[in-house]
Design a protein around this motif. Structure first.
Motif, mmCIF file in Angstrom:
data_model
loop_
_atom_site.group_PDB
_atom_site.id
_atom_site.type_symbol
_atom_site.label_atom_id
_atom_site.label_comp_id
_atom_site.label_asym_id
_atom_site.label_seq_id
_atom_site.Cartn_x
_atom_site.Cartn_y
_atom_site.Cartn_z
ATOM 1 N N LEU A 137 20.198 40.227 -21.067
ATOM 2 C CA LEU A 137 19.268 39.931 -22.158
ATOM 3 C C LEU A 137 19.703 38.724 -22.976
ATOM 4 N N SER A 138 20.482 37.843 -22.370
ATOM 5 C CA SER A 138 21.002 36.689 -23.112
ATOM 6 C C SER A 138 19.898 35.713 -23.511
ATOM 7 N N THR A 139 18.788 35.696 -22.774
ATOM 8 C CA THR A 139 17.707 34.745 -23.069
ATOM 9 C C THR A 139 16.543 35.385 -23.815
ATOM 10 N N VAL A 140 16.691 36.638 -24.205
ATOM 11 C CA VAL A 140 15.590 37.351 -24.859
ATOM 12 C C VAL A 140 15.313 36.765 -26.245
ATOM 13 N N SER A 141 14.014 36.649 -26.553
ATOM 14 C CA SER A 141 13.578 36.185 -27.875
ATOM 15 C C SER A 141 12.873 37.315 -28.596
ATOM 16 N N ASN A 142 13.169 37.479 -29.875
ATOM 17 C CA ASN A 142 12.394 38.432 -30.660
ATOM 18 C C ASN A 142 11.239 37.703 -31.336
ATOM 19 N N SER A 143 10.273 38.455 -31.844
ATOM 20 C CA SER A 143 9.030 37.876 -32.385
ATOM 21 C C SER A 143 8.399 36.958 -31.347
ATOM 22 N N ALA A 144 8.272 37.480 -30.125
ATOM 23 C CA ALA A 144 7.799 36.670 -29.003
ATOM 24 C C ALA A 144 6.324 36.324 -29.147
ATOM 25 N N SER A 145 5.975 35.114 -28.732
ATOM 26 C CA SER A 145 4.579 34.679 -28.736
ATOM 27 C C SER A 145 3.877 35.171 -27.481
ATOM 28 N N ARG A 146 2.561 35.062 -27.480
ATOM 29 C CA ARG A 146 1.781 35.456 -26.306
ATOM 30 C C ARG A 146 2.124 34.572 -25.104
ATOM 31 N N ASP A 147 2.369 33.302 -25.341
ATOM 32 C CA ASP A 147 2.755 32.397 -24.257
ATOM 33 C C ASP A 147 4.049 32.859 -23.598
ATOM 34 N N GLN A 148 5.015 33.267 -24.409
ATOM 35 C CA GLN A 148 6.299 33.718 -23.865
ATOM 36 C C GLN A 148 6.134 35.008 -23.054
ATOM 37 N N GLN A 149 5.296 35.906 -23.532
ATOM 38 C CA GLN A 149 5.077 37.156 -22.805
ATOM 39 C C GLN A 149 4.350 36.911 -21.484
ATOM 40 N N LEU A 150 3.362 36.008 -21.492
ATOM 41 C CA LEU A 150 2.656 35.683 -20.249
ATOM 42 C C LEU A 150 3.583 34.976 -19.263
ATOM 43 N N THR A 151 4.515 34.188 -19.780
ATOM 44 C CA THR A 151 5.504 33.563 -18.904
ATOM 45 C C THR A 151 6.376 34.629 -18.252
ATOM 46 N N ASP A 152 6.760 35.652 -19.011
ATOM 47 C CA ASP A 152 7.495 36.787 -18.437
ATOM 48 C C ASP A 152 6.700 37.449 -17.315
ATOM 49 N N LEU A 153 5.424 37.688 -17.566
ATOM 50 C CA LEU A 153 4.580 38.346 -16.559
ATOM 51 C C LEU A 153 4.483 37.495 -15.290
ATOM 52 N N ALA A 154 4.394 36.168 -15.470
ATOM 53 C CA ALA A 154 4.340 35.274 -14.308
ATOM 54 C C ALA A 154 5.638 35.356 -13.507
ATOM 55 N N GLN A 155 6.772 35.374 -14.204
ATOM 56 C CA GLN A 155 8.061 35.495 -13.518
ATOM 57 C C GLN A 155 8.175 36.839 -12.813
ATOM 58 N N ALA A 156 7.698 37.916 -13.461
ATOM 59 C CA ALA A 156 7.726 39.237 -12.822
ATOM 60 C C ALA A 156 6.837 39.275 -11.593
ATOM 61 N N MET A 157 5.712 38.559 -11.654
ATOM 62 C CA MET A 157 4.814 38.509 -10.498
ATOM 63 C C MET A 157 5.519 37.883 -9.296
ATOM 64 N N VAL A 158 6.282 36.833 -9.539
ATOM 65 C CA VAL A 158 7.005 36.175 -8.445
ATOM 66 C C VAL A 158 8.163 37.055 -7.969
ATOM 67 N N VAL A 159 8.884 37.670 -8.909
ATOM 68 C CA VAL A 159 9.999 38.557 -8.530
ATOM 69 C C VAL A 159 9.505 39.686 -7.641
ATOM 70 N N THR A 160 8.425 40.351 -8.039
ATOM 71 C CA THR A 160 7.904 41.472 -7.250
ATOM 72 C C THR A 160 7.350 41.000 -5.904
ATOM 73 N N SER A 161 6.800 39.792 -5.863
ATOM 74 C CA SER A 161 6.324 39.249 -4.586
ATOM 75 C C SER A 161 7.471 39.012 -3.625
ATOM 76 N N LEU A 162 8.612 38.571 -4.168
ATOM 77 C CA LEU A 162 9.795 38.370 -3.332
ATOM 78 C C LEU A 162 10.357 39.709 -2.836
ATOM 79 N N LEU A 163 10.229 40.738 -3.653
ATOM 80 C CA LEU A 163 10.798 42.039 -3.292
ATOM 81 C C LEU A 163 9.959 42.779 -2.252
ATOM 82 N N VAL A 164 8.640 42.808 -2.438
ATOM 83 C CA VAL A 164 7.793 43.645 -1.566
ATOM 84 C C VAL A 164 6.723 42.862 -0.821
ATOM 85 N N GLY A 165 6.674 41.554 -1.028
ATOM 86 C CA GLY A 165 5.637 40.761 -0.380
ATOM 87 C C GLY A 165 4.445 40.558 -1.295
ATOM 88 N N ILE A 166 3.710 39.491 -1.032
ATOM 89 C CA ILE A 166 2.616 39.114 -1.925
ATOM 90 C C ILE A 166 1.518 40.167 -1.951
#
Length: 548
Positions: A137-166
């Motif tokens: 959690l070294s890069t975690v930001s508090n009081s996160a903006s919507r842009d930051q949260q959507l960026t997280d979701l985009a990264q999670a989308m790629v992570v899960t695609s790598l794990l189980v396929g698109i």
């Protein structure tokens, strides 16, 4: 970083921030803060960094988020910052059985706590028994903006695609997110949203970021939107800054040759009769432009309202100094005439492109064939050298061709251009089919030719008001070159740019700097700054009579 065993706490993961590691991280964060939008501000000291990481880890734990337990956070006697947490589990293996649903649920819990990670990758998650942990959690930001949260979701989308396929990853993402969130997320699935480690993993896997976006859009049954602008600085913005700096430089150099006292005296002594004539003649291009617009329209239109439309555009050019303002006015006007919005766009495109062809043709004919004995050599007194304007124009043309070839060779730029241009070309083809008559073509090109001639004539009258004179061919070269240059610059309405370009062209044609400055200012006054007055009257008339 190191792993160990504590007699009281069991397996322990230890992270130490030495001076070199901290300096590297500081530079990295500074770069992200400058280059990307909404990135976390860099911590100033190693102690602040471990305190921040320890704080957000404990905060997440208090909100029920599965994270390692903080054991120690502080400074060592040697001045290094240290953070020790309990065992972080084992990495998640890539397989169809990987618990990607838990990853989404973990991330949603993080966001509900008003936190955003900012740098998710395959190492950010681990299995501890049957539970998925968020490990770092070294890069975690508090009081996160919507842009930051959507960026997280985009990264999670790629992570899960790598794990189980698109295919499976997109199905699970569609189940975990509602439709509105998926649409918002699609704009953030881009390489700029990924950290270096995740980009490298994506490249090594052979998966493409566009494939992830397209698959998720297909599962949700929506169109793929334009990507969000995550970078503070883009190539386009850098080019814009460079061009503006060039314009500023040109203004400084040009205005530096003008004696303000002499300019004021020239303005006071200018011929009032010629200035009034310039005001009158300077409005006539509206009427020739109306002829061109009628020619580009596939249906017959009354001339009067179209002429008033052109005057209204003169008001919009100053009130809303962008292409969007004119386009909105055009679309509304033509829709009122029963013409679809898409066809209205193509009418404006045909009108604008034909005007560009006329400008280029006039410039080439005048320069190549030397009509009017135009002097194209501009001597710079300060440097004692001379630059051939023809060579300058040829160089600019070659440079544009090179840029166009490079843009066509880069798939990302080529695809973006094609997505925007293809629908317009389709509509333009349909409109062009109705323009096969000689009458329409004569109106289009004749109106635009008259437009350029009348602007050049207005420039000549403005020059005459200060006692100068040039032949029509020279005036055409000066005006057309200035108009083309002003159109290329990312400055609304060409404010400042056109004045500098006109002054430069007139000086190159042999006019003294004071007269050139006065002429350029008077020309812009009668063709750009005054027309919005009667343009507003025309706009109100069109609105009252339901043309807009």
């Amino acid at each position: 970083m190191a792993d160990g065993v504590s007699p009281s706490s069991g397996p322990v993961h230890i992270k130490v921030y030495g001076r070199d590691a901290r300096d590297t991280q500081l530079v990295s964060r500074l770069w992200k803060a400058i280059w990307y939008r909404g990135d976390a501000r860099p911590a100033m000291t190693r102690e602040q960094q471990v305190e921040h990481e320890g704080f957000v880890t404990m905060l997440a734990a208090s909100r029920g988020i599965a994270v390692p337990k903080v054991l120690v956070a502080g400074m060592t006697e040697a001045g290094d910052a240290l953070l020790a947490v309990s065992q972080r589990g084992t990495p998640i293996e890539r397989s169809q059985d990987a618990p990607v649903e838990s990853i989404w649920q973990l991330l949603r819990s993080l966001h509900r706590s008003d936190l955003a990670h900012g740098s998710l990758d395959l190492d950010s998650f681990a299995l501890f028994g049957n539970e998925v942990l968020l490990t770092d959690l070294s890069t975690v930001s508090n009081s996160a903006s919507r842009d930051q949260q959507l960026t997280d979701l985009a990264q999670a989308m790629v992570v899960t695609s790598l794990l189980v396929g698109i295919e499976r990853a997109t199905i699970i993402a569609s189940e975990q997110l509602d439709s509105e969130e998926v649409v918002d997320l699609l704009a953030y699935i881009q390489l700029s949203a990924l950290g270096r480690s995740l980009r490298e993993d994506l490249k090594a896997s052979g998966l493409g970021i566009e494939a992830v976006r397209s698959a998720l859009a297909a599962v949700e049954g929506v169109e793929v939107p334009e990507i969000a602008q995550l970078r503070r600085v883009s190539v386009q913005s850098l080019v814009t800054v460079v061009l503006l700096l060039l314009v500023a430089g040109a203004l400084i150099v040009t205005l530096g040759e003008v004696n303000l006292a002499e300019l004021a005296a020239a303005l006071r002594s200018a011929s009032v009769a010629m200035a009034l004539a310039a005001v009158v003649v300077g409005q006539t291009p509206f009427f020739t432009q109306a002829v061109a617009t009628r020619g580009a329209c596939p249906r017959p239109l009354a001339y009067g309202p179209v002429a008033l439309l052109q005057m209204s555009i003169g008001f919009m050019a100053l009130a809303v100094p962008s292409t969007a303002g004119r386009l909105a006015l055009d679309i509304r006007f033509f829709q009122r005439q029963g013409i679809p919005a898409a066809s209205a766009v193509s009418i404006a495109a045909i009108d604008g492109f034909s005007g560009f062809l006329v400008q280029i043709s006039l410039l080439l004919i005048t320069l190549v064939f030397g009509l009017g004995r135009v002097d194209l050599t501009w001597k710079t007194p300060d440097l004692g050298s001379s630059d051939d304007l023809t060579l300058l124009l040829i160089f600019a043309g070659v440079l544009l061709v090179i840029v166009a070839v490079l843009a066509a060779a880069l798939p990302a730029i080529r695809n973006r251009v094609l997505r925007r241009v293809t629908p317009m070309l389709s509509e333009a083809k349909q409109t062009l089919r109705s323009l096969r008559s000689l009458s329409n073509l004569l109106q289009i090109f004749g109106g635009n030719l008259g437009n350029q001639l009348l602007f050049a004539l207005t420039l000549g009258i403005c020059l005459r008001a200060f006692g100068g004179s040039l032949n029509l061919a020279t005036l055409l070269v000066v005006y057309v070159a200035a108009a083309l240059f002003g159109g290329l610059m990312p400055v609304p309405g060409g404010i400042g740019v056109m004045e500098a370009a006109l002054m430069t062209g007139l000086i190159a044609a042999g006019v003294d700097s004071t007269t050139a400055a006065g002429t350029a200012l008077l020309f812009r006054l009668v063709t750009f700054y005054l027309p919005p007055i009667w343009g507003w009257v025309a706009l109100r008339w069109l609105q009252r009579h339901s043309y807009l």
